[in-house]
Each structure stands twice: as structure tokens, then as C-alpha cells.
Design an enzyme around this catalytic site. Sequence first.
Site, PDB file in Angstrom:
ATOM      1  CE  LYS A  72     -44.665  53.338  14.591  1.00  0.00           C
ATOM      2  NZ  LYS A  72     -43.482  52.687  15.106  1.00  0.00           N
TER       3      LYS A  72
ATOM      4  N   GLY B 204     -34.706  48.923  13.548  1.00  0.00           N
ATOM      5  CA  GLY B 204     -33.916  47.730  13.861  1.00  0.00           C
ATOM      6  C   GLY B 204     -32.417  47.891  13.700  1.00  0.00           C
TER       7      GLY B 204
ATOM      8  CB  ALA C 163     -37.466  53.533  14.142  1.00  0.00           C
ATOM      9  N   GLY C 164     -34.622  52.977  15.495  1.00  0.00           N
ATOM     10  CA  GLY C 164     -33.187  53.130  15.304  1.00  0.00           C
ATOM     11  C   GLY C 164     -32.394  53.430  16.568  1.00  0.00           C
TER      12      GLY C 164
ATOM     13  CG  ASN D 191     -39.796  46.356  19.554  1.00  0.00           C
ATOM     14  OD1 ASN D 191     -40.912  46.122  19.111  1.00  0.00           O
ATOM     15  ND2 ASN D 191     -39.132  45.414  20.186  1.00  0.00           N
ATOM     16  CB  THR D 192     -34.631  46.421  17.679  1.00  0.00           C
ATOM     17  OG1 THR D 192     -35.711  46.414  16.746  1.00  0.00           O
ATOM     18  CG2 THR D 192     -33.665  45.314  17.337  1.00  0.00           C
TER      19      THR D 192
END
Length: 255
Positions: free
Chosen positions: A96, A157, A183-184, A205-206
Site C-alpha cells: 500500500k 483518523g 481512511a476516514g 483502522n481508527t
Amino acid sequence: MLKIGPYSFNSRLLLGTGKFPDFDIQKEAVEKSETEILTFAVRRMNIFEPEQPNFLEKIDVNNYTLLPNTAGAKTAEEAVRIAKLAKASGLCDMIKVEVIGCDKTLLPDPIETLKASEMLLEEGFIVLPYTSDDVLLAKRLEGLGCHAIMPGASPIGTGLGIINPLNIRYIIEQSSVPVIVDAGIGVPSDAAKAMELGADGVLLNTAVSGANDPVKMAEAMKYGVLAGRASYEAGRIPKKFNAAASSPLEGMSIL
Ligand SMILES: CC(=O)[C@@H](O)[C@H](O)COP(=O)(O)O
């Protein structure tokens, strides 16, 4: 099936491994998510020092495809160096590409991302670039031969969900390689939305690692992705501006 280069996966949820409260929760969350692809920053791994603490130590990595990422790179050259390090240590040949251009927004640098992707393709990697939701850049990355495109829903995040669904839709419509929204993502409905738009997968992830109950949220994300995909395959009704009764009464006598 999600197909990326020569690899096939049943799960369309890709999970990041950072920022979990502890390794036991990380392991349980990974299992509950039923992901098959785990991503991690090569820089965080003691790949050449097996005796050092390993942040995937509780996870049986043989059960997963590991997707190393080049987090920390600010130039194409740095990204290529990190990717080669991952390959040299025997990790998967998928990479990635993450080249961050701004410390405040953590948005990817489009020029360095393009350069890094081109260099890594020449080196024979299976290349998945993390990019902004720029439609033309996504097209250029695909044109280079990238194996998947990973447009951000919103900055890493933030948990803001998909800020520009129209751009994500355009990227999906024009792409002949998998599009993985990365993301996001904040909640399962964001993941479902990405899948309803026609994304091939979601990377997050977050939203899981930072949830009050990461294990439960990992499971919820699994269902979000599954529901969104099923909805996409089922085909939604068109949006209309005139009401239409769900139980039409035409032709029926009123008692
Ligand atoms: C883990 C990883 O690759 C991140 O850089 C990724 O972009 C996830 O972002 P969120 O933490 O916002 O889900």
C-alpha cells in the site's frame, strides 16, 4: 470475491492494526472482523530483529495476507525504500503506497504517490496507492498499471465518513481495477455507504481501534461492509421526488 492482482479474498474489509488498546483486544477485533487482509506500517515493525517486541505478536499472521504500507514516507524514494525493505524481509509483494504530503491533514502527496507507484510497478510489486478522492489522479494511477486504487473517504483518523460521495462514485465508475475506500470511515454505515456506491472493499483502522469496544465495532464493520455489498448487488430503487404508495389501491373497491 475481491481480486487484487493474483490474489483473491472473500472478505471485502481490510483492517489496519495500529492504535489498539492492547494486543489481546487487537487479536480479538481482527478475528471478529473476519478480515483476510491486515495492513501495517513497515516502519513500526522490527522486521530484521525478531527478538524485539512485535506489534502483531498475538495474531497468527499465517491466517492473513499482510499488506505492508509505506506510512512515514514523504517522498517517492522513501516509499520505494520502505517497500523494498518489506519485500526483502519476506513480506507479501503487495504494497500500500502511502506518501503523506501534509502533516496537518495527512493527505497524500499526489505527485510523489504517482512517482512511487510507477517505480514500484517497475520493480514488480502489486501496487495499491492510497490517494485523495481526485478522479483524474485515480485514472492516472490506474493507467500506470496499479492493481487497486484506494481513495480516501476523508482524512486519516477523522472518522468523518465519505466527504465527497460523488467523486468516489466517479472513481468507481471509471475504474477497471478494484477501488478500496481507505481512511476516514467512522461508523459501519460509512462502510456500507462506500460499498453501496460500488466500492470493491473498505480499509479502516481508527474507527475500530479507537471505539469504546473495538471488538464489537470490528464485528459491526464486518456487517456494514456485507450489508453495503449486498445492497449494491441487489440494486437500490431510484430516488424519486413524488410519493408512491407502497400498497397501491387502484382497482380495489373501498369497503
Ligand atoms: C492503517 C492505515 O493504512 C491508515 O493509514 C488508513 O488509511 C486507515 O485510516 P483510518 O484510521 O482513518 O481508518
